[in-house]
Scaffold this active site. Sequence first.
Site, PDB file in Angstrom:
ATOM      1  N   LYS A 116      40.418 -10.852  16.772  1.00  0.00           N
ATOM      2  CA  LYS A 116      41.444 -10.290  17.671  1.00  0.00           C
ATOM      3  C   LYS A 116      41.490  -8.760  17.664  1.00  0.00           C
ATOM      4  CE  LYS A 116      42.469 -14.618  18.247  1.00  0.00           C
ATOM      5  NZ  LYS A 116      41.623 -15.377  19.141  1.00  0.00           N
ATOM      6  N   GLY A 165      49.635 -18.548  16.112  1.00  0.00           N
ATOM      7  CA  GLY A 165      50.753 -17.939  15.399  1.00  0.00           C
ATOM      8  C   GLY A 165      50.576 -17.849  13.890  1.00  0.00           C
ATOM      9  N   LYS A 201      53.543  -2.905  18.105  1.00  0.00           N
ATOM     10  CA  LYS A 201      54.953  -2.871  18.462  1.00  0.00           C
ATOM     11  C   LYS A 201      55.339  -4.302  18.872  1.00  0.00           C
ATOM     12  CE  LYS A 201      58.712  -0.558  19.665  1.00  0.00           C
ATOM     13  NZ  LYS A 201      59.489   0.093  18.587  1.00  0.00           N
ATOM     14  N   ILE A 203      56.969  -6.970  21.075  1.00  0.00           N
ATOM     15  CA  ILE A 203      57.472  -7.137  22.436  1.00  0.00           C
ATOM     16  C   ILE A 203      58.532  -8.232  22.360  1.00  0.00           C
ATOM     17  CG2 ILE A 203      56.886  -7.605  24.854  1.00  0.00           C
ATOM     18  CD1 ILE A 203      55.405  -5.153  23.673  1.00  0.00           C
ATOM     19  N   GLU A 275      44.670 -13.479  28.492  1.00  0.00           N
ATOM     20  CA  GLU A 275      46.099 -13.709  28.239  1.00  0.00           C
ATOM     21  C   GLU A 275      46.827 -12.379  28.102  1.00  0.00           C
ATOM     22  OE1 GLU A 275      45.834 -17.809  25.572  1.00  0.00           O
ATOM     23  OE2 GLU A 275      46.430 -15.950  24.605  1.00  0.00           O
ATOM     24  N   ARG A 292      36.731 -20.278  27.179  1.00  0.00           N
ATOM     25  CA  ARG A 292      36.529 -21.719  27.418  1.00  0.00           C
ATOM     26  C   ARG A 292      37.292 -22.125  28.670  1.00  0.00           C
ATOM     27  NH1 ARG A 292      40.825 -21.293  23.700  1.00  0.00           N
ATOM     28  NH2 ARG A 292      42.744 -22.116  24.605  1.00  0.00           N
ATOM     29  N   VAL A 295      43.146 -26.230  28.977  1.00  0.00           N
ATOM     30  CA  VAL A 295      43.866 -27.469  29.310  1.00  0.00           C
ATOM     31  C   VAL A 295      44.507 -27.352  30.699  1.00  0.00           C
ATOM     32  CG1 VAL A 295      45.817 -28.953  28.687  1.00  0.00           C
ATOM     33  CG2 VAL A 295      44.358 -28.009  26.883  1.00  0.00           C
TER      34      VAL A 295
END
Length: 449
Positions: A116, A165, A201, A203, A275, A292, A295
């Site tokens: 990430k 998460g 930060k 959000i 995203e 990918r 869903v």
Amino acid sequence: MFKKILIANRGEIALRVIRTCREMGIKTVAVYSTVDADSLHVKFADEAVCIGPAPSNQSYLKMANIIAAAEITNADAIHPGYGFLSENAKFSKICQEHGIKFIGASPEMIDKMGDKATAKATMKAAGVPCVPGSEGILDSYEDAVKVAAEIGYPVMMKATAGGGGKGMRAIWKEEELEKAWESARMEAAAAFGNDGMYMEKLIEEPRHIEIQVVGDSFGKACHLSERDCSVQRRHQKLTEETPSPFMTDELRHKMGEAAVKAAEYIQYEGAGTVEFLVDKHRNFYFMEMNTRIQVEHPITEQVIDYDLIREQILVAAGVPISGKNYLPQLHSIECRINAEDPYNDFRPSPGKITVLHAPGGHGVRLDTHVYAGYTIPSNYDSMIAKLITTAQTREEAISKMKRALDEFVIEGIKTTIPFHRQLMDEPDYVAGNYTTKFMESFKMKEPKN
Ligand code: MV4
């Protein structure tokens, strides 16, 4: 064009891929574990190969068995669906080495977007808006203290290997930082074997809005507008819709441009999703890129009349995309029907489906592999169907969803149908007034019999 595609997946997505292959005149190979022998994907494929026992790590995640199945059946491509090996760089590489086209991202792309902090740095370099925060990985606790003071509390600490998460902590004041630093790193080390952390930060009350993109092998990419996936519970999406009730034409244009810029910067090939977190002022920030098919892809297909699986196959075969972007012409909602008890903390409810009546009619799409008499194994994901309604307006799509949910009868197991039925009457949902915090205050009403 490919002559035969092996689908390295199960359930509704395997069936979804088989359907498009048949329409394109491409032969299909299903793979299955011993408990999935009676699944519809096995029956609908041209050939089927058993790849092992029920546990995923001995079947759907067992690369050697899947490659062997592709070789004995002479498949020239593998579609991985979502989950399982769909974002596994090693598997993508092994397919390459065996001369089998992996219908998904290259190993390098999966590695780059899977980490990430690297993904964020790449997107920042591409000029895509990112949440203010640390430059890459935090070196030490002292570094975390310093960065947090610079960007100002509240902050969010995230695991670079994260997802779902895990290893993520919101921190509201410096006194909380040391504990969060320790516990998040422990959690990340245990879950991913990588305790690298970065900071952003926080959000507050964000929306999760993602842009569907398709890139071709000539470096060109386009977007297919957004999906709003803000209705989530413990990082599991429950329902998605497009267009987003929070979207404006201007924001769609800006987010679409950013997503295309992102995809072209990395020379992205195939279907992908960028995203974003969107704050209450409609500022948007890159969050993650999924390499990918997702869903919730059908809602996009419904509102722009476009087969995303067909496009994945065409692009993988070297066909260029048209290059234009697509805007939603209709409104579409997906409800994920899970074998879970919404009255009991969404506890999994596997078992035998004794009675099944599927909804139908105008504007109703049901993607599922289950049928009356089918036994849902306890080894896999609990999603058993995706109910999708499409209409001219959001109000009509909701009315259709309520009607379709009322028609849907599943007996023998508990499902999330009652949850969706209640959601479709929830004033804040109906008003389009929801964020990722929505489910934190949601309570099931007592069932009325
Ligand atoms: C955030 C955030 C708030 N601020 N980042 C959750 C999953 C992970 N991939 C990113 N996530 C979040 N990142 C900042 N700077 C809030 C979340 C978040 C969330 C995001 C999308 C959908 C649901 C969510 C639920 C809780 C937290």
